[in-house]
Design an enzyme around this catalytic site. Structure first.
Site, PDB file in Angstrom:
ATOM      1  N   LEU A  15      44.956  60.817  43.423  1.00  0.00           N
ATOM      2  CA  LEU A  15      44.796  61.201  42.013  1.00  0.00           C
ATOM      3  C   LEU A  15      44.594  60.001  41.101  1.00  0.00           C
ATOM      4  O   LEU A  15      44.416  60.164  39.904  1.00  0.00           O
ATOM      5  CB  LEU A  15      46.058  61.925  41.545  1.00  0.00           C
ATOM      6  CG  LEU A  15      46.222  63.366  41.955  1.00  0.00           C
ATOM      7  CD1 LEU A  15      47.586  63.869  41.521  1.00  0.00           C
ATOM      8  CD2 LEU A  15      45.131  64.197  41.321  1.00  0.00           C
ATOM      9  N   ASP A 148      55.913  66.297  50.585  1.00  0.00           N
ATOM     10  CA  ASP A 148      55.772  65.574  51.856  1.00  0.00           C
ATOM     11  C   ASP A 148      57.164  65.351  52.443  1.00  0.00           C
ATOM     12  O   ASP A 148      58.122  65.178  51.706  1.00  0.00           O
ATOM     13  CB  ASP A 148      55.163  64.173  51.641  1.00  0.00           C
ATOM     14  CG  ASP A 148      53.719  64.227  51.156  1.00  0.00           C
ATOM     15  OD1 ASP A 148      53.128  65.319  51.216  1.00  0.00           O
ATOM     16  OD2 ASP A 148      53.216  63.181  50.715  1.00  0.00           O
ATOM     17  N   PRO A 189      48.569  75.195  40.881  1.00  0.00           N
ATOM     18  CA  PRO A 189      49.040  74.097  41.752  1.00  0.00           C
ATOM     19  C   PRO A 189      50.049  73.197  41.032  1.00  0.00           C
ATOM     20  O   PRO A 189      51.040  72.778  41.634  1.00  0.00           O
ATOM     21  CB  PRO A 189      47.751  73.338  42.092  1.00  0.00           C
ATOM     22  CG  PRO A 189      46.644  74.308  41.882  1.00  0.00           C
ATOM     23  CD  PRO A 189      47.099  75.228  40.787  1.00  0.00           C
ATOM     24  N   CYS A 385      36.485  33.794  52.157  1.00  0.00           N
ATOM     25  CA  CYS A 385      37.214  33.716  53.419  1.00  0.00           C
ATOM     26  C   CYS A 385      36.248  33.825  54.601  1.00  0.00           C
ATOM     27  O   CYS A 385      35.554  32.866  54.901  1.00  0.00           O
ATOM     28  CB  CYS A 385      38.324  34.760  53.456  1.00  0.00           C
ATOM     29  SG  CYS A 385      39.633  34.308  54.597  1.00  0.00           S
ATOM     30  N   HIS A 514      41.020  33.811  48.567  1.00  0.00           N
ATOM     31  CA  HIS A 514      40.568  35.079  47.974  1.00  0.00           C
ATOM     32  C   HIS A 514      40.767  35.015  46.467  1.00  0.00           C
ATOM     33  O   HIS A 514      41.721  35.594  45.935  1.00  0.00           O
ATOM     34  CB  HIS A 514      41.367  36.253  48.553  1.00  0.00           C
ATOM     35  CG  HIS A 514      41.041  36.542  49.975  1.00  0.00           C
ATOM     36  ND1 HIS A 514      39.930  37.272  50.345  1.00  0.00           N
ATOM     37  CD2 HIS A 514      41.659  36.182  51.122  1.00  0.00           C
ATOM     38  CE1 HIS A 514      39.894  37.368  51.664  1.00  0.00           C
ATOM     39  NE2 HIS A 514      40.926  36.715  52.163  1.00  0.00           N
ATOM     40  N   GLU A 516      39.473  36.591  44.254  1.00  0.00           N
ATOM     41  CA  GLU A 516      39.401  37.909  43.606  1.00  0.00           C
ATOM     42  C   GLU A 516      40.784  38.427  43.200  1.00  0.00           C
ATOM     43  O   GLU A 516      40.910  39.225  42.279  1.00  0.00           O
ATOM     44  CB  GLU A 516      38.697  38.928  44.519  1.00  0.00           C
ATOM     45  CG  GLU A 516      39.388  39.267  45.838  1.00  0.00           C
ATOM     46  CD  GLU A 516      38.972  38.360  47.002  1.00  0.00           C
ATOM     47  OE1 GLU A 516      38.564  37.209  46.747  1.00  0.00           O
ATOM     48  OE2 GLU A 516      39.080  38.798  48.165  1.00  0.00           O
TER      49      GLU A 516
HETATM   50  N1  GLN Z   1      39.104  36.766  60.135  1.00  0.00           N
HETATM   51  C1  GLN Z   1      39.125  35.533  59.449  1.00  0.00           C
HETATM   52  C2  GLN Z   1      40.422  34.762  59.662  1.00  0.00           C
HETATM   53  O1  GLN Z   1      41.387  35.316  60.092  1.00  0.00           O
HETATM   54  C3  GLN Z   1      38.869  35.748  57.959  1.00  0.00           C
HETATM   55  C4  GLN Z   1      39.960  36.446  57.273  1.00  0.00           C
HETATM   56  C5  GLN Z   1      39.572  36.958  55.913  1.00  0.00           C
HETATM   57  O2  GLN Z   1      38.383  37.060  55.617  1.00  0.00           O
HETATM   58  N2  GLN Z   1      40.537  37.296  55.092  1.00  0.00           N
HETATM   59  O3  GLN Z   1      40.481  33.600  59.409  1.00  0.00           O
END
Ligand code: GLN
Length: 538
Positions: A15, A148, A189, A385, A514, A516
């Protein structure tokens, strides 16, 4: 004193309870309160680290190295805060703690039971954030749906909290479907779901109805009557064009003040202007910037697509908005390039390409072909990565002449393992210790002065979050650099290659991290900003 807002879900899963929770947090924050959020995941996995992204969506990584449900990502992005890993509670963690205590003889001969022993551990964990820091509000989202089996002890625990005098507000999020044949919105519901909740002993203070269109007054009255709440406390959460606008939808219904009134809280500093301005701005943007995400976790149908890469998508959006562009994201399954190389030409239509993180063998060659195309055709590229690791493999093969170069994750016998295990990982894998053993969480990197990446970050030392077992093999760094690749960010000891770039290309950048995870709507991640800036130029 701390106030708890407990968010439960009814009728169906999916949801958008995470977005709802984050949006409630946002309005409280914009009204001047100090807010944090927690997520309860009723599954038995200890954490989300061993879950495939197509199961529950992306695995979110916290600053302190937790591998967690993606909802924590929504909380961090909406609230612009950093949330530690103990804000995620799973059945696995709770039972583990109870059993450990029992084995250590801490229950002094008592029969150990779901109530009160399991619920006690749950309550302790829910109360921990307010013990460690000063919060006005702790939002607690309980995963799953009322009815659940697996979340019943969590519901019991929060019921007890209210009974014991904690300041608790219950918010129940339900679905109001419209039956095609009748064209009518149905509240039954919702009524049944609230009935289930009340059987457990929880009377919701608010009911949030998820629906395509605004809830009308007839249904509002009906829900109020059958669910034992005031009409004003039924909040409509209809579909909106942008998740960041849900908080404004709540504000329009005076939801924040209604919560404050229930708790007799008076402070009310309305700081909504900048958020409203931001939403207004992104709604007006017209010029598209087209970014292709070349990944592989698309296997269970289009509905799961966005969830596997949600933070990457949000980071693209943040950076596009910040550059006054309308993000247009294209999904590309890398495996299509393995079947038909001619398809690579279609990449030409993109303004920029991202190869995000990933694990395992499948789709890897398609990603390498994509990276090769981006490098040779000057298409802005950002590798995250695995996306950086494969850019290094591509460069080794096609520029440095290392035929058959690969990452050891894919080919253990490659003559050129340019990407290999981080040394500590060898033992971990030999002993099959897969849970929470990757290189996880935020690590510092020192950036090379004068590099494109240092220019984007505007500083010399950065902290980004990691989740990987492999790294650039230091043995090959010299040769790769000789042939023009620059490792523009390294771990402080100089051993791990954290960032790379290719001079002379409009934007060919990779990171072992990462970034992001640290992108926020009003503060885009620098490397995504760089990608969009280059994409716009193209
Ligand atoms: N599989 C790769 C590693 O373990 C990249 C991991 C990822 O992209 N987070 O290093």
């Amino acid at each position: 004193m701390v106030n708890y807002i407990i968010i439960t879900g009814g009728v169906v899963s999916g949801l958008g309870k995470g977005i709802t929770t984050a949006s409630i947090g946002k309005i409280l924050q914009l009204h001047g309160y100090n807010v944090t959020a927690m997520k309860i995941d009723p599954y038995i996995n200890y954490d989300a680290g061993t879950l495939r992204p197509t199961e529950h969506g992306e695995v979110w990584v916290t600053e302190d190295g937790g591998e967690i449900d993606q909802d924590l990502g929504h909380y961090e992005r909406f609230l612009d805060i950093s949330i530690p890993k103990y804000h995620n509670i799973t059945t696995g963690q709770v039972f583990n703690a109870v059993i450990e205590k029992e084995r250590n003889g801490k229950y002094l001969g008592k029969t150990v039971q779901p109530i009160p022993h399991v619920t006690d551990v749950i309550k302790q964990r829910i109360k921990r954030p307010a013990k460690e820091a000063k919060y006005d509000f702790v939002l607690v989202e309980i995963g799953g749906t009322v009815g659940d089996y697996e979340n019943v002890l969590f519901l019991e625990a929060v019921r007890q909290m209210k009974q014991e005098g904690e300041r608790v507000v219950f918010v129940h999020v339900t679905y109001v479907p419209v039956l095609d044949a009748l064209g009518e919105a149905k509240t039954k519901p919702t009524q049944h779901s609230v009935k289930l909740l009340r059987e457990i002993g929880i009377q919701p203070d608010f009911i949030i109805t998820r629906s395509e269109k605004t809830l009308d007054n007839v249904r509002r009255e009906k829900i109020a009557m059958f669910c034992n709440v005031h009409e004003d406390d039924v909040i409509s959460n209809e579909d909106v064009d942008n998740v960041y606008a849900v908080s404004l939808l709540f504000e329009k219904q005076d939801f924040c003040r209604k919560i404050l009134r229930k708790l007799n809280l008076r402070k009310d500093r309305n700081n909504l202007a900048s958020w409203e301005k931001f939403i207004k701005k992104i709604r007006r943007l017209k010029n598209p910037v087209t970014i292709g995400i070349v990944g592989k976790y698309f296997d269970i149908g289009t509905s799961q697509l966005s969830d596997s890469y949600i933070s990457v998508i949000e980071a693209v959006k943040h950076a596009a908005w910040n550059n006054n562009m309308k993000p247009d994201i294209k999904w590309i399954d890398s495996k299509i390039f393995e079947k038909d190389e001619r398809k690579l030409k279609e990449l030409e239509k993109l303004d920029g390409i991202i190869v995000p993180g990933g694990f395992g063998l499948s789709g890897v060659e398609g990603k390498i072909a994509t990276i090769s195309y981006a490098r040779e055709h000057n298409i802005p590229y950002l590798g995250l990565c695995l996306g950086m690791q494969l850019a290094v493999v591509e460069y080794a093969r096609n520029v440095c002449g290392m035929k058959g170069a690969n990452t050891a994750e894919v080919d253990k016998k490659t003559p050129y393992p340019v990407i290999d295990f981080i040394p500590e990982q060898v033992k971990v894998i030999r002993e099959s210790r897969y849970g929470a053993t990757m290189r996880l969480g935020a690590y510092p990197a020192l950036l090379k002065k004068g590099s494109a990446i240092q220019e984007l970050y505007g500083k010399n030392k950065v902290f980004e979050r990691h989740r990987h077992r492999y790294e650039v093999n230091p043995e090959f760094v010299g040769e790769l650099e000789e042939k023009g690749l620059i490792f523009s960010g390294k771990s402080p000891d100089g051993i791990l290659m954290e960032f790379m770039e290719l001079p002379g290309h409009p934007y060919f950048v990779g990171t072992q991290a990462h970034p992001e995870f640290k992108s926020r709507p009003l503060k885009p991640a620098p490397l995504f900003h760089g990608l969009i800036r280059a994409a716009v130029k193209r």
